[in-house]
Design a protein around this motif. Structure first.
Motif, PDB file in Angstrom:
ATOM      1  N   ILE A 158      13.507 101.243  78.875  1.00 30.43           N
ATOM      2  CA  ILE A 158      12.297 100.646  78.318  1.00 30.43           C
ATOM      3  C   ILE A 158      12.585 100.152  76.905  1.00 30.43           C
ATOM      4  N   PRO A 159      12.673  98.835  76.690  1.00 30.32           N
ATOM      5  CA  PRO A 159      12.927  98.303  75.352  1.00 30.32           C
ATOM      6  C   PRO A 159      11.806  98.687  74.381  1.00 30.32           C
ATOM      7  N   ARG A 160      12.179  98.965  73.121  1.00 32.59           N
ATOM      8  CA  ARG A 160      11.195  99.371  72.113  1.00 32.59           C
ATOM      9  C   ARG A 160      11.355  98.541  70.845  1.00 32.59           C
ATOM     10  N   ARG A 161      10.238  98.348  70.155  1.00 36.77           N
ATOM     11  CA  ARG A 161      10.207  97.688  68.859  1.00 36.77           C
ATOM     12  C   ARG A 161       9.538  98.614  67.846  1.00 36.77           C
ATOM     13  N   SER A 162       9.953  98.514  66.610  1.00 35.08           N
ATOM     14  CA  SER A 162       9.339  99.309  65.554  1.00 35.08           C
ATOM     15  C   SER A 162       7.855  98.979  65.466  1.00 35.08           C
TER      16      SER A 162
END
Length: 211
Positions: A158-162
């Motif tokens: 699951i890609p994550r961003r700040s």
């Protein structure tokens, strides 16, 4: 369903799978299925502890592997397959699935788990670049209480961003996948996996978008 429960579930929503086989049943299928490269056994309910088939219903992952159900494939080799989750928690949310059917992680032979894990750096790097993210979650829902709903071993990337606040206080509502937008994302991931020296697109013949 509460946000806390949805966090536990993280379900892929491709389709509800049938209940699991006993661990022994999965292990008895290992040698034959590994030799073929693709599982030919259905996900069946356990009847009297013997794992007898009811209605000859196959799990959705087995159907995808056999080419009987659609999926957006981004990677495939002799042991495992990587597809986009059809109801992602974030763009690029992907699943690594073994081609042999094993109902749970503990029923999956260590060499198969090792092969799946060995692809995580390779695949996650491509997915993060394609989605312009710098982080990702690797999640395994193992067993019903942990939120497993398709009883065929699989890993979530699951890609994550700040600041995306994916876990703490969100509605966890998931939208259906958009084929037009998804086709571009699949192509972008493949370009990261298989760059050509000339900068053009390279796509192995074994990988294709199924619709």
């Amino acid at each position: 369903m509460s946000p806390g429960r949805r966090l536990g579930v993280l379900r892929s929503h491709l389709q509800a799978g049938a209940p699991s086989l006993p661990a022994g049943e999965g292990n008895r299928q290992v040698s034959a299925e590994q030799g073929a490269g693709v599982s030919t056994s259905p996900c069946v309910t356990a009847a009297g502890g013997r794992g007898e088939a009811e209605g000859k219903k196959s799990c959705v992952f087995c159907r995808i592997i056999r080419g009987e159900a659609p999926a957006f494939k981004v990677y495939e080799d002799d042991v495992c397959l990587c597809i986009l989750d059809s109801h992602p928690l974030a763009p690029g949310h992907s699943l690594i699935i073994p081609k042999c059917h094993f109902p749970s992680l503990e029923a999956t032979p260590p060499p198969v788990v090792a092969a799946m894990c060995s692809k995580v750096p390779f695949l996650s790097n491509a997915i993060m670049k394609a989605t312009q993210c710098d982080s990702f979650n690797l999640v395994v829902n193992n067993g019903a209480a942990a939120g497993q709903v398709i009883f065929h071993t699989h890993f979530h990337i699951i890609p994550r961003r700040s600041g995306d606040k994916l876990w703490p206080a969100e509605s966890f509502r998931r939208c259906s996948i958009e084929p037009k937008e998804t086709s571009g994302l699949v192509s972008c991931i493949k370009e990261q996996l298989y760059p050509s020296p000339e900068g053009g697109k390279t796509e192995p013949s074994s990988l294709r978008k199924e619709s």
